[in-house]
Design a protein around this motif. Structure first.
Motif, PDB file in Angstrom:
ATOM      1  N   SER B 218       0.842  -1.201   0.000  1.00  0.00           N
ATOM      2  CA  SER B 218       0.000   0.000   0.000  1.00  0.00           C
ATOM      3  C   SER B 218       0.877   1.250   0.000  1.00  0.00           C
ATOM      4  O   SER B 218       0.633   2.194  -0.763  1.00  0.00           O
ATOM      5  CB  SER B 218      -0.901   0.019   1.237  1.00  0.00           C
ATOM      6  N   TRP B 222       1.723   5.157  -2.574  1.00  0.00           N
ATOM      7  CA  TRP B 222       1.518   6.542  -2.150  1.00  0.00           C
ATOM      8  C   TRP B 222       2.756   7.411  -2.258  1.00  0.00           C
ATOM      9  O   TRP B 222       2.670   8.626  -2.346  1.00  0.00           O
ATOM     10  CB  TRP B 222       1.013   6.578  -0.705  1.00  0.00           C
ATOM     11  N   SER B 270      -5.760   1.822  -1.498  1.00  0.00           N
ATOM     12  CA  SER B 270      -4.557   2.426  -2.074  1.00  0.00           C
ATOM     13  C   SER B 270      -4.468   2.117  -3.564  1.00  0.00           C
ATOM     14  O   SER B 270      -4.068   2.960  -4.366  1.00  0.00           O
ATOM     15  CB  SER B 270      -3.308   1.899  -1.376  1.00  0.00           C
ATOM     16  N   GLY B 274      -4.321   5.505  -4.777  1.00  0.00           N
ATOM     17  CA  GLY B 274      -2.916   5.836  -4.515  1.00  0.00           C
ATOM     18  C   GLY B 274      -2.394   6.945  -5.409  1.00  0.00           C
ATOM     19  O   GLY B 274      -2.692   6.978  -6.601  1.00  0.00           O
TER      20      GLY B 274
END
Lengths: 270, 291
Positions: B218, B222, B270, B274
Motif C-alpha cells: 500500500s 503513495w 490504495s 494511490g
C-alpha cells in the motif's frame, strides 16, 4: 631505539624533507599490465594469451568482433571474473578502478532520485554506515551538472529516458574518483547528442589524468576520438595508435579469426 | 464522543486479552513495516509467502517433541526456515535455477512435511492454531519474543539500510565497490524468518506475512521515497491492527484474519486512490490542454 623524543623526531623527519611536488617522471607510469592473460569459461578460453600495458592517462578503445572477449576482459580487470592463466598487474590501488558494465541490470522504477544514485558513487568513502558529508553531496550535484542533467537532481529515476539514465551512471562514475575507468559499450542504444556529451566527459577524464579503457564497436568514432586502440578477436590482433591498429589488414585478420568461432573454442593446449 | 469512547477505547481498557493483542500487533507492525518494504523492493513478495510455509515443519517438530510449547515451536520454525532460506539462496548461486524457483521447490517439500508431521500427532485444531495463530490468547512469552524480534529487526535494518538498498537496486555495482551484499542479503532473510516466527503465535505463519506485505505494498502506491514508504508502512500496519481488533471485538470475528483483512482494505483503497500509480490516477485522464 634511543631516547623516545629522538625516535619521534626521526619518524617525523621524512615529512619535513618531502618535496612539494612529485619529481617529474621521464616515462608515464604503467597503470595496468596484462601478462599473458587467458580467461576461460569452463576451460574454453574466451580471452587468449593477451599481453601489454596501459599507461597512466591513456585513452584506449577496445575493439573486436562480437564474441571477441572484450566484455570478458573488462570484467576480469574489474575483478569480477577470475583469470584462468597469466596475470593482471595494477600500478594503482585496485579500489581506484571504476567499471560501467554493458547492461546495468537495474529496475528503473526503483524509488530513488537521480542524486541518490549518484551519491552511491561515494560508497568507497562512506561505506554502509557513515554520513554523507556536505562536500560529497556537492560533488554529486556537480557531477550531475557536468553530464548535462543539471536541474534534474531530485527527479525520480523512473522519469528518465535511457540516455538520461546512462548520463546518471556516468555521473556516478565521476563521483567515484576512479583513476582507471572501464566502460563496456557505453554508447549502446544511445542517441547522438548524448553520445557526444558523454564522449566529452570521457575526454575530460583523460585531461584530468585518468586512464580510460572503453569497449566500442563504432570504428569511425574510435578513429575520430580515441588516441589508442586494442583490437582483439579472443587473441590480440593489434594494439597501438588507433588509426594504425584499425587498418584494413588488421580488421580483416580479426574477421577471419572470428569466422572460425562456430563452437566454443577448443580447450587450450598452448 | 461517549459513543466513540465506548466503541474504540473501552474494549482495550476492560479486557486484558485485548490489550495484549494490541501490544503484540503494534510491536509486530514496527518491524513488519520495514521488512515488507524491502521485500517489495527486492521483488520478493511471493518469496516471503514461500518462507512462511517453510516455518511449518520446524514448528511441527517442536510440537511433536514438546506439545504446544511456544519456545520449542519457535525454535524449530526458526531453524528449519533459516535452513530452507539459505539452501535456496545457495542453490540459486550454484545451479541455473533462480532463487524463487529454488525456494518454491524447498517450500513445497516443507509444507507437505509440516502438515504430515502435525497430523501424525495433533488434531486439525492444532494445525489451525499453527497456521493462523490465536491473537486473543497471546502469552507473556510470545509478547517478549515479539518485542525482542522487533527491536533486533529495527537495529539490524538500521545497520544494513544503505547496503540493502544498493543490493536491491544495483547488486553488480555494490560488488564492484566492495560492499557486503551477500551478508546483507543473508541477514535480511534471517530477519524475515525471525519476524514470521515471532508473529506465529499471534497471527500464525500464514497470516504473519500479510502484516508485512499489505501495508508495504500500500505504501508503495503513495510515495516514491524509501524512507517515507517505511514510515507509512508502519503507520498503516498499526492502523490495520487497531481497526482489525476493534471490528473483531464488536462483530465477534476471528481477530487475526480481521487484522489482515483491515490491511487488505487499506491495500484495495490504495490500489484505487494511490497518488503514485493508483487506478483512479491512471484512468481519470486529465484532458490535454487546448488553446
Amino acid at each position: 631505539m634511543g631516547h623516545p623524543i629522538e625516535a619521534a623526531l626521526t619518524r617525523a623527519a621524512p615529512h619535513q624533507h618531502r618535496p612539494a611536488m612529485p619529481p617529474p617522471q621521464s616515462q608515464p607510469a604503467e597503470v595496468l599490465g596484462l601478462h599473458d592473460v587467458t580467461i576461460a569459461y569452463d576451460r574454453h578460453p574466451v580471452v587468449h594469451h593477451i599481453g601489454g600495458s596501459f599507461e597512466a592517462g591513456s585513452l584506449t578503445a577496445l575493439v573486436g568482433p562480437n564474441g571477441a572477449g572484450k566484455s570478458t576482459l573488462l570484467k576480469a580487470i574489474a575483478g569480477l571474473l577470475p583469470v584462468t592463466a597469466g596475470e593482471i598487474r595494477f600500478g594503482l590501488d585496485r579500489r581506484a578502478v571504476g567499471y560501467l558494465p554493458q547492461v546495468v541490470d537495474v529496475d528503473r522504477s526503483f524509488p530513488l532520485r537521480v542524486i541518490d544514485v549518484v551519491d552511491f558513487g561515494h560508497w568507497r568513502k562512506i561505506g554502509a554506515l557513515h554520513r554523507l558529508a556536505g562536500e560529497d553531496r556537492a560533488a554529486s550535484i556537480a557531477a550531475v551538472a557536468s553530464v548535462g542533467l543539471g536541474g534534474l537532481e531530485y527527479q525520480p529515476i523512473g522519469r528518465l529516458s535511457v540516455g538520461q539514465f546512462q548520463r546518471v551512471l556516468f555521473a556516478r562514475l565521476m563521483v567515484q574518483e576512479a583513476a582507471l575507468i572501464l566502460l563496456d559499450e557505453p554508447f549502446n542504444a544511445i542517441d547522438q547528442t548524448t553520445t557526444a556529451d558523454l564522449m566529452r566527459v570521457v575526454t575530460d577524464w583523460r585531461a584530468e589524468g585518468r586512464t580510460v579503457i572503453a569497449a566500442l564497436h563504432d570504428l569511425e568514432q574510435v578513429k575520430r576520438e580515441f588516441p589508442d586502440a586494442l583490437l582483439m578477436a579472443r587473441e590480440l590482433v593489434a594494439w597501438g595508435p588507433a588509426r594504425q591498429t584499425l587498418s584494413e589488414d588488421n580488421l580483416a585478420r580479426a574477421r577471419a579469426l572470428a569466422a572460425g568461432w562456430s563452437d566454443p573454442a577448443a580447450i587450450c593446449v598452448r | 464522543m461517549q459513543l466513540l469512547y465506548e466503541h474504540l477505547v473501552q474494549p482495550f481498557i476492560e479486557f486484558g486479552f485485548m490489550r495484549r493483542a494490541l501490544v503484540a500487533c503494534l510491536a509486530l507492525s514496527v518491524s513488519a513495516g520495514p521488512i515488507g518494504v524491502f521485500l517489495v523492493l527486492r521483488r520478493m513478495s511471493l518469496m516471503g509467502d514461500a518462507l512462511s510455509h517453510a516455518i511449518l515443519p520446524g514448528a511441527a517438530i517442536g510440537f511433536l517433541v514438546a506439545g504446544l510449547s511456544l519456545w520449542a515451536m519457535s525454535l524449530g520454525g526458526l531453524v528449519v526456515a533459516l535452513i530452507v532460506a539459505l539452501a535456496a539462496g545457495a542453490m540459486s548461486r550454484v545451479t541455473p535455477l533462480k532463487e524463487d524457483a529454488a525456494l518454491a521447490g524447498f517450500f513445497l517439500i516443507s509444507l507437505a512435511l509440516g502438515v504430515l508431521l502435525v497430523s501424525m500427532k495433533g488434531s486439525s485444531v492444532d494445525l489451525l492454531h499453527i497456521l493462523f495463530g490465536t491473537l486473543l490468547a497471546v502469552s507473556n512469552g510470545a509478547l517478549i519474543l515479539i518485542a525482542a524480534s522487533a527491536s533486533l529487526t529495527v537495529i539490524a535494518l538500521a545497520l544494513f539500510y544503505r547496503t540493502l538498498i544498493l543490493e536491491c537496486f544495483d547488486p553488480g555495482f555494490l560488488r564492484a565497490v566492495g560492499g557486503k551484499g551477500g551478508l546483507a542479503h543473508a541477514v535480511f532473510l534471517a530477519l524475515v524468518v525471525l519476524n514470521m516466527v515471532a508473529a506465529m503465535q499471534a497471527l500464525g505463519t500464514l497470516m504473519a506475512i500479510g502484516l508485512m506485505m499489505l501495508p508495504a505494498t500500500s505504501a508503495r502506491l503513495w510515495t516514491i521515497s524509501i524512507g517515507r514508504m517505511i514510515g507509512l508502512a508502519v503507520l498503516l500496519a498499526m492502523l490495520s491492527s487497531i481497526a482489525g481488533l476493534i471490528v473483531s471485538y464488536h462483530v465477534n470475528l476471528a481477530s487475526g484474519p480481521a487484522v489482515i483483512l483491515a490491511a487488505g482494505c487499506i491495500y484495495l483503497a490504495s490500489l484505487a486512490a494511490g497518488s503514485n500509480g493508483g487506478l483512479l490516477r491512471r484512468y481519470m485522464r486529465r484532458p490535454h490542454l487546448e488553446h
